[in-house]
Design an enzyme around this catalytic site. Structure first.
Site, PDB file in Angstrom:
ATOM      1  CG  ASP A  10      -1.991   1.311   1.085  1.00 55.39           C
ATOM      2  OD1 ASP A  10      -3.297   0.619   1.057  1.00 55.39           O
ATOM      3  OD2 ASP A  10      -1.631   2.231   1.215  1.00 55.39           O
ATOM      4  CB  ILE A  11       0.977   4.199  -2.341  1.00 58.97           C
ATOM      5  CG1 ILE A  11       1.988   5.033  -2.914  1.00 58.97           C
ATOM      6  CG2 ILE A  11      -0.225   5.102  -1.921  1.00 58.97           C
ATOM      7  CD1 ILE A  11       1.821   5.481  -4.411  1.00 58.97           C
ATOM      8  CG  ASN A  19     -12.400  -0.201   3.442  1.00 60.82           C
ATOM      9  OD1 ASN A  19     -12.658  -0.923   4.748  1.00 60.82           O
ATOM     10  ND2 ASN A  19     -11.515   0.607   3.399  1.00 60.82           N
ATOM     11  CD  GLN A  51     -14.811  -0.147  -2.438  1.00 59.79           C
ATOM     12  OE1 GLN A  51     -15.914  -0.417  -2.192  1.00 59.79           O
ATOM     13  NE2 GLN A  51     -14.065  -0.872  -3.449  1.00 59.79           N
ATOM     14  CG  HIS A  74      -8.516  -2.966  -2.247  1.00 66.21           C
ATOM     15  ND1 HIS A  74      -9.473  -2.288  -3.036  1.00 66.21           N
ATOM     16  CD2 HIS A  74      -8.435  -2.211  -1.162  1.00 66.21           C
ATOM     17  CE1 HIS A  74      -9.815  -1.042  -2.394  1.00 66.21           C
ATOM     18  NE2 HIS A  74      -9.252  -1.141  -1.322  1.00 66.21           N
ATOM     19  CG  PHE A  75      -9.187  -9.056   0.832  1.00 66.18           C
ATOM     20  CD1 PHE A  75      -9.942  -9.514   1.915  1.00 66.18           C
ATOM     21  CD2 PHE A  75      -9.584  -9.803  -0.433  1.00 66.18           C
ATOM     22  CE1 PHE A  75     -11.173  -9.953   1.849  1.00 66.18           C
ATOM     23  CE2 PHE A  75     -11.014 -10.315  -0.497  1.00 66.18           C
ATOM     24  CZ  PHE A  75     -11.732 -10.500   0.610  1.00 66.18           C
ATOM     25  CG  HIS A  76      -6.770  -2.725   3.190  1.00 66.55           C
ATOM     26  ND1 HIS A  76      -6.271  -1.403   3.067  1.00 66.55           N
ATOM     27  CD2 HIS A  76      -8.107  -2.474   2.676  1.00 66.55           C
ATOM     28  CE1 HIS A  76      -6.960  -0.600   2.183  1.00 66.55           C
ATOM     29  NE2 HIS A  76      -8.239  -1.289   2.220  1.00 66.55           N
TER      30      HIS A  76
END
Ligand code: AMP
Ligand code: ZN
Length: 145
Positions: free
Chosen positions: A31-32, A87, A94, A100-102
């Site tokens: 993640d950025i 989310n 979101q 996407h899964f965090h």
């Protein structure tokens, strides 16, 4: 592939990423703006806006990889736990509408706030549980978009 989608552009390489895993159907990258060290996003290559609109075949393939990548991330950063979450909808936080899964590595004293919980009386809980059971038609649930 959705031409307006940032994550589809990460899949094609049009937008760079710190890739940690890739196969025919799944990709994972850092993640950025991480919540914690080692925060990774896992995405299916097949575009769907969120979990609720993803087809079950995509999810069947995706979930074991979410588990496997979570294990690798935990080992890499010596995490004591990991939050795995997704989310669904702007109201749920979101921002990017490609499923996407965090994967958020956790430590016992990392200072991240827990979810706020509230007391609810038994009658209210019972009524609510019944209401949800009545609405349980998973095949008809569609995207929140
Ligand atoms: P969400 O709020 O669940 O839609 O999360 C979107 C996540 O994507 C956020 O945690 C962002 O920091 C992350 N993000 C946005 N753009 C990029 C990017 N180009 N590369 C990696 N992560 C990104
Ligand atoms: Zn996409």
């Amino acid at each position: 592939m959705n031409s307006n989608c940032i994550f589809c552009k990460i899949i094609t390489g049009e937008i760079p990423s710190d890739k940690v895993y890739e196969d025919d159907s799944v990709m994972a990258f850092l993640d950025i703006k991480p919540v914690s060290r080692g925060h990774v996003l896992v995405i299916p290559k097949n575009h769907s806006a969120d979990l609720l609109s993803a087809d079950n075949e995509t999810l069947k393939d995706l979930m074991p990889k979410v588990k496997q990548i979570s294990q690798a991330v935990m080992k890499a950063v010596n995490a004591q736990g990991i939050n795995v979450s997704t989310n669904n909808g702007a109201a749920a936080g979101q921002i990017i509408f490609h499923l996407h899964f965090h994967l958020i590595p956790r430590y016992s004293k990392d200072g991240l706030p827990p979810w706020p919980h509230h007391e609810v009386e038994l009658k209210t809980r019972t009524e609510l549980a019944e209401k949800i059971k009545e609405k349980f038609t998973p095949d008809t649930i569609t995207s929140l978009l």
